[in-house]
Every structure is written in C-alpha cells, then in structure tokens.
Design a protein around this motif. Structure first.
Motif, PDB file in Angstrom:
ATOM      1  N   ALA A  19       0.830  -1.208   0.000  1.00 39.36           N
ATOM      2  CA  ALA A  19       0.000   0.000   0.000  1.00 39.36           C
ATOM      3  C   ALA A  19       0.862   1.255   0.000  1.00 39.36           C
ATOM      4  N   ALA A  20       0.224   2.385  -0.306  1.00 38.24           N
ATOM      5  CA  ALA A  20       0.855   3.702  -0.192  1.00 38.24           C
ATOM      6  C   ALA A  20      -0.219   4.636   0.372  1.00 38.24           C
ATOM      7  N   PHE A  21       0.220   5.601   1.213  1.00 37.90           N
ATOM      8  CA  PHE A  21      -0.779   6.468   1.853  1.00 37.90           C
ATOM      9  C   PHE A  21      -0.426   7.937   1.761  1.00 37.90           C
ATOM     10  N   CYS A  22      -1.461   8.801   1.742  1.00 40.71           N
ATOM     11  CA  CYS A  22      -1.269  10.239   1.923  1.00 40.71           C
ATOM     12  C   CYS A  22      -1.160  10.465   3.439  1.00 40.71           C
ATOM     13  N   LYS A  23      -0.882  11.713   3.855  1.00 46.42           N
ATOM     14  CA  LYS A  23      -0.669  11.959   5.287  1.00 46.42           C
ATOM     15  C   LYS A  23      -1.885  11.538   6.128  1.00 46.42           C
ATOM     16  N   GLY A  24      -3.060  11.971   5.697  1.00 44.98           N
ATOM     17  CA  GLY A  24      -4.276  11.692   6.476  1.00 44.98           C
ATOM     18  C   GLY A  24      -4.525  10.195   6.604  1.00 44.98           C
ATOM     19  N   CYS A  25      -4.439   9.472   5.493  1.00 50.61           N
ATOM     20  CA  CYS A  25      -4.721   8.029   5.527  1.00 50.61           C
ATOM     21  C   CYS A  25      -3.619   7.269   6.270  1.00 50.61           C
ATOM     22  N   PHE A  26      -2.374   7.810   6.211  1.00 53.34           N
ATOM     23  CA  PHE A  26      -1.278   7.166   6.944  1.00 53.34           C
ATOM     24  C   PHE A  26      -1.509   7.310   8.453  1.00 53.34           C
ATOM     25  N   ASN A  27      -1.952   8.498   8.897  1.00 55.37           N
ATOM     26  CA  ASN A  27      -2.249   8.690  10.321  1.00 55.37           C
ATOM     27  C   ASN A  27      -3.347   7.728  10.774  1.00 55.37           C
ATOM     28  N   VAL A  28      -4.355   7.563   9.927  1.00 51.10           N
ATOM     29  CA  VAL A  28      -5.436   6.620  10.270  1.00 51.10           C
ATOM     30  C   VAL A  28      -4.865   5.200  10.383  1.00 51.10           C
ATOM     31  N   PHE A  29      -3.985   4.833   9.446  1.00 52.06           N
ATOM     32  CA  PHE A  29      -3.351   3.512   9.460  1.00 52.06           C
ATOM     33  C   PHE A  29      -2.576   3.291  10.771  1.00 52.06           C
ATOM     34  N   VAL A  30      -1.759   4.297  11.169  1.00 46.18           N
ATOM     35  CA  VAL A  30      -0.938   4.169  12.396  1.00 46.18           C
ATOM     36  C   VAL A  30      -1.848   4.043  13.628  1.00 46.18           C
ATOM     37  N   HIS A  31      -2.879   4.888  13.683  1.00 46.59           N
ATOM     38  CA  HIS A  31      -3.802   4.840  14.826  1.00 46.59           C
ATOM     39  C   HIS A  31      -4.532   3.484  14.856  1.00 46.59           C
ATOM     40  N   SER A  60       8.691   6.493  21.472  1.00 47.46           N
ATOM     41  CA  SER A  60       7.927   6.735  22.696  1.00 47.46           C
ATOM     42  C   SER A  60       7.147   8.052  22.631  1.00 47.46           C
ATOM     43  N   LEU A  61       7.702   9.083  21.963  1.00 54.50           N
ATOM     44  CA  LEU A  61       6.927  10.327  21.833  1.00 54.50           C
ATOM     45  C   LEU A  61       5.737  10.109  20.898  1.00 54.50           C
ATOM     46  N   ALA A  62       5.947   9.317  19.830  1.00 56.59           N
ATOM     47  CA  ALA A  62       4.821   9.008  18.925  1.00 56.59           C
ATOM     48  C   ALA A  62       3.754   8.228  19.705  1.00 56.59           C
ATOM     49  N   LEU A  63       4.184   7.310  20.562  1.00 53.56           N
ATOM     50  CA  LEU A  63       3.221   6.526  21.348  1.00 53.56           C
ATOM     51  C   LEU A  63       2.376   7.433  22.238  1.00 53.56           C
ATOM     52  N   TRP A  64       3.045   8.363  22.923  1.00 53.31           N
ATOM     53  CA  TRP A  64       2.294   9.285  23.808  1.00 53.31           C
ATOM     54  C   TRP A  64       1.282  10.076  22.973  1.00 53.31           C
ATOM     55  N   ASP A  65       1.730  10.573  21.814  1.00 51.62           N
ATOM     56  CA  ASP A  65       0.870  11.350  20.902  1.00 51.62           C
ATOM     57  C   ASP A  65      -0.341  10.515  20.443  1.00 51.62           C
ATOM     58  N   ILE A  66      -0.067   9.282  20.022  1.00 55.37           N
ATOM     59  CA  ILE A  66      -1.146   8.425  19.487  1.00 55.37           C
ATOM     60  C   ILE A  66      -2.178   8.112  20.585  1.00 55.37           C
ATOM     61  N   GLU A  99       4.935  20.138  27.240  1.00 58.05           N
ATOM     62  CA  GLU A  99       4.377  21.489  27.436  1.00 58.05           C
ATOM     63  C   GLU A  99       3.451  21.916  26.296  1.00 58.05           C
ATOM     64  N   THR A 100       3.510  21.206  25.184  1.00 62.27           N
ATOM     65  CA  THR A 100       2.657  21.589  24.046  1.00 62.27           C
ATOM     66  C   THR A 100       1.523  20.563  23.858  1.00 62.27           C
ATOM     67  N   THR A 101       1.787  19.524  23.056  1.00 61.66           N
ATOM     68  CA  THR A 101       0.735  18.548  22.726  1.00 61.66           C
ATOM     69  C   THR A 101       0.125  17.894  23.967  1.00 61.66           C
ATOM     70  N   ALA A 102       1.003  17.413  24.880  1.00 65.19           N
ATOM     71  CA  ALA A 102       0.478  16.688  26.036  1.00 65.19           C
ATOM     72  C   ALA A 102      -0.327  17.613  26.945  1.00 65.19           C
ATOM     73  N   ALA A 103       0.185  18.839  27.168  1.00 65.07           N
ATOM     74  CA  ALA A 103      -0.518  19.790  28.035  1.00 65.07           C
ATOM     75  C   ALA A 103      -1.901  20.111  27.453  1.00 65.07           C
ATOM     76  N   LEU A 217       5.831  13.579   9.965  1.00 61.58           N
ATOM     77  CA  LEU A 217       4.597  14.132   9.380  1.00 61.58           C
ATOM     78  C   LEU A 217       3.768  14.907  10.403  1.00 61.58           C
ATOM     79  N   ASN A 218       3.870  14.500  11.671  1.00 64.27           N
ATOM     80  CA  ASN A 218       3.076  15.164  12.708  1.00 64.27           C
ATOM     81  C   ASN A 218       3.892  16.176  13.520  1.00 64.27           C
ATOM     82  N   ARG A 219       5.061  16.517  12.981  1.00 60.13           N
ATOM     83  CA  ARG A 219       5.937  17.533  13.590  1.00 60.13           C
ATOM     84  C   ARG A 219       6.265  17.249  15.067  1.00 60.13           C
ATOM     85  N   ILE A 220       6.512  15.988  15.353  1.00 57.15           N
ATOM     86  CA  ILE A 220       6.967  15.641  16.706  1.00 57.15           C
ATOM     87  C   ILE A 220       8.480  15.803  16.702  1.00 57.15           C
ATOM     88  N   ASP A 221       8.970  16.690  17.577  1.00 52.13           N
ATOM     89  CA  ASP A 221      10.404  16.978  17.598  1.00 52.13           C
ATOM     90  C   ASP A 221      11.086  15.963  18.517  1.00 52.13           C
TER      91      ASP A 221
END
Ligand code: AMP
Ligand code: FES
Ligand code: ZN
Length: 317
Positions: A19-31, A60-66, A99-103, A217-221
């Motif tokens: 498969a190949a995904f655009c950003k939106g469909c890739f995020n859905v796939f990961v979730h 681990s930061l992606a996990l917290w975000d998801i 301080e940003t996403t999690a807060a 893609l989700n700008r997680i630094d």
C-alpha cells in the motif's frame, strides 16, 4: 504514487502492506494498528490510567501522541540518565512535547533524575560497580518505571518498543536459544505482583520506519541520535540483518515476530510459562518492597554496592 485509499498524492509507501498512503490516511493507518494491538492483546481500556515511558526518541513520543489522540488517559515518565549532552537534549525534547501537545490534552510528565538520587550518572555508576552501562541502565529504568507506576497508582505501563525492536530481540533470543527470555517477549505482560502495573508495548505492529514517518509528518520533535553507550550493541546488527531480509522480501519482520506471538498464544505451546513460574516466586524486596525473586532486589543491591565503592574511594579526612 497515489494513496491506496483516497487516490490523492501518497507521501509514504508500505511494501509489506502492498500500500501507499497520503498523510491523512497514513495517520489513520498508524492509529488503527495501535488500536488493534491494544484490543487484540487486551492491553488497557479507556478508563485505565496509563504511564508511558518516554525517552525523547521517535517511538515513545509518537506513542504518547497516538494514545492521547485515541482518547486514552496517558501521562508519561522520563528518566534522565545523566549521559551528558545526550540526556540534556532528550530531556529538552520530552519537556517540549509535554508542554505543548500533552498539556493540550491535560496530560502530566513525571521526571526522575538518576544523578539526584544516586549522586552520579549512569556511566559513572556503572564504572563504580564494575558493570556494563547498558545493564546498569536497564536495572535503573525498570525499577523507576515500576516505582512511579506504583506510587501514582497507574494501571498500566507502556513503552515505545516497535516491530523492529521486538523482531531483533526475538532473533537474538532464538540464535542463542534463550528460552527463558522467550516467554517474556509478549507485548502484554501481566502485573508481576498484586498492585503493580502491567507492562505493554502498543507499537509492536508498527516498524521503525513507519514511526519515524509518523513523527516527521506530525511535527513531533524527537532526538535522532541513539544513546552513545549503545554503539556496537548486538541488537543494531540484528536490525541491519532483518532490514536486508525485509528489503528482499517485504513482510519478513512481521511474519517472524507475529508468527512467534501466534504460536505463543496457543495454550498447548506452554503449559506453564517461565513468566508464570517467576511470578509464583516473587515477593517484596526487604529494603524497598518492590517485587523480586531474591531477598534484596537488584536495584537495591546495585545502590548498596555503589555506596560502598564511593565510600571506599573517598580520601580519609
Ligand atoms: P530502548 O531500550 O532505548 O530501545 O527503549 C525502549 C523503550 O523504553 C522506549 O521506547 C521508551 O518507552 C522506554 N525508555 C527508554 N529510555 C527511557 C528513558 N530514559 N526514560 C523513559 N523511558 C525510556
Ligand atoms: Fe541506557 Fe543508553 S539508554 S545506556
Ligand atoms: Zn529493593
């Protein structure tokens, strides 16, 4: 290359899923992959309080975000190991995310600083007790994960181990037939004692490459460098070998690890697992009350050795 789902321009191809995904469909796939892991391995529910162990790396930061985006109650723990610039940088990345996403989701970050409790960073501590840095680090992290989960009454502890980590670990265990470690490789391990958090790995269905793409893609630094102490570790070689196999034959990694999990889930495969036998012999450590199979747990033994060595190396006054 167009997205397999919505036919707009794709940003990533996934040969193992054809498969190949655009950003939106890739995020859905990961979730979806994470939600599938949580459900199929009965990891936790929406009412459970989760403690995510975050290192500042992408997984681990992606996990917290998801988990936050999926609507789970997820706080995090960062252990500052005191490894010079590497720890300073990873601490900064974790704090920024907290301080940003999690807060914004009302989530909290706990921090444990090794230097504050032990009086030295991992490297110095390992030298003091004549043990390799990585095993000293492993003992300290496991201990602090358990302690914070217990003190703050979290139901479950989640780490960012991904498909590549688990496949490489399995390869290492199989190459040496370390059967005692095999049944500890499940992505969901029950609490070792009453009152202790269970341990889960919700990203075991996603590869390192997919998680790096998700973070970018989700700008997680995140901190890109690996821990400087891990250079030359055998798991790095196992990952390289598995990546070569994956390039030649997409899907090899998942067939290897998921196939192992399938076999392991069959009750006749392991009438009494090593984990169950260990569990039966666990009791509270006589010093700190955390679970151990010995009289005193390995963390307390390590701290006692560090104290003795640092006392004996002090000049007489
Ligand atoms: P590693 O053993 O470095 O591959 O890390 C595996 C997982 O352990 C990461 O995905 C995190 O969930 C957790 N972890 C590693 N290092 C730390 C740390 N310093 N503080 C908190 N969690 C960590
Ligand atoms: Fe433990 Fe590097 S992360 S020694
Ligand atoms: Zn102890």
């Amino acid at each position: 290359m167009n997205c397999t789902k919505c036919k707009t321009k794709a940003v990533i191809d996934l040969p193992r899923h054809n498969a190949a995904f655009c950003k939106g469909c890739f995020n859905v796939f990961v979730h979806d992959q994470t939600a599938k892991a949580i459900k199929s391995q009965k990891m936790f529910g929406k009412d459970d309080r989760i403690l995510v162990a975050v290192s500042g790396g992408k997984d681990s930061l992606a996990l917290w975000d998801i988990l936050l985006k999926l609507g789970y109650k997820a706080d995090a723990l960062y252990v500052n190991l005191g490894i010079g610039a590497y720890s300073e940088e990873s601490h900064r990345k974790v704090t920024k995310f907290a301080e940003t996403t999690a807060a914004a989701h009302g989530a909290t970050l706990h921090v444990h600083t090794v230097q504050e409790e032990a009086g030295a960073g991992i490297k110095e501590l390992a030298q003091l007790i004549h043990r390799p840095a990585c095993s000293t680090c492993g003992t300290i992290k496991r201990y602090q994960f358990n302690r914070v989960a217990l003190e703050h009454k979290y139901d479950v502890m989640a780490t960012g181990h991904n498909l590549d980590d688990e496949a490489a670990r399995l390869l290492g265990n199989v190459l040496r037939w370390q059967e005692e470690y095999l049944d500890k490789q499940a992505p969901s391990l029950p609490a070792s004692l009453e009152g202790f958090a269970k341990k889960v790995k919700p990203l075991y269905r996603l590869s390192e490459r997919e998680l790096a793409a998700y973070s970018v893609l989700n700008r997680i630094d995140y901190i890109v460098e690996e821990c400087p102490m891990a250079k030359g570790a055998r798991t790095i070689l196992y990952k390289e070998v598995l990546n070569r196999l994956e390039t030649e034959s997409p899907g090899t990694k998942q067939a290897f690890y998921w196939g192992f999990l399938d076999k392991q889930s069959k009750p006749e495969a392991a009438p009494t697992t090593m984990a169950e036998r260990d569990q039966a012999s666990l009791h509270p450590c006589s010093v700190c009350q955390q679970p151990t199979t010995a009289e005193v747990c390995s963390y307390c033994k390590m701290m006692a050795r560090a104290k003795t060595h640092s006392a004996s190396s002090c000049p007489p006054v």
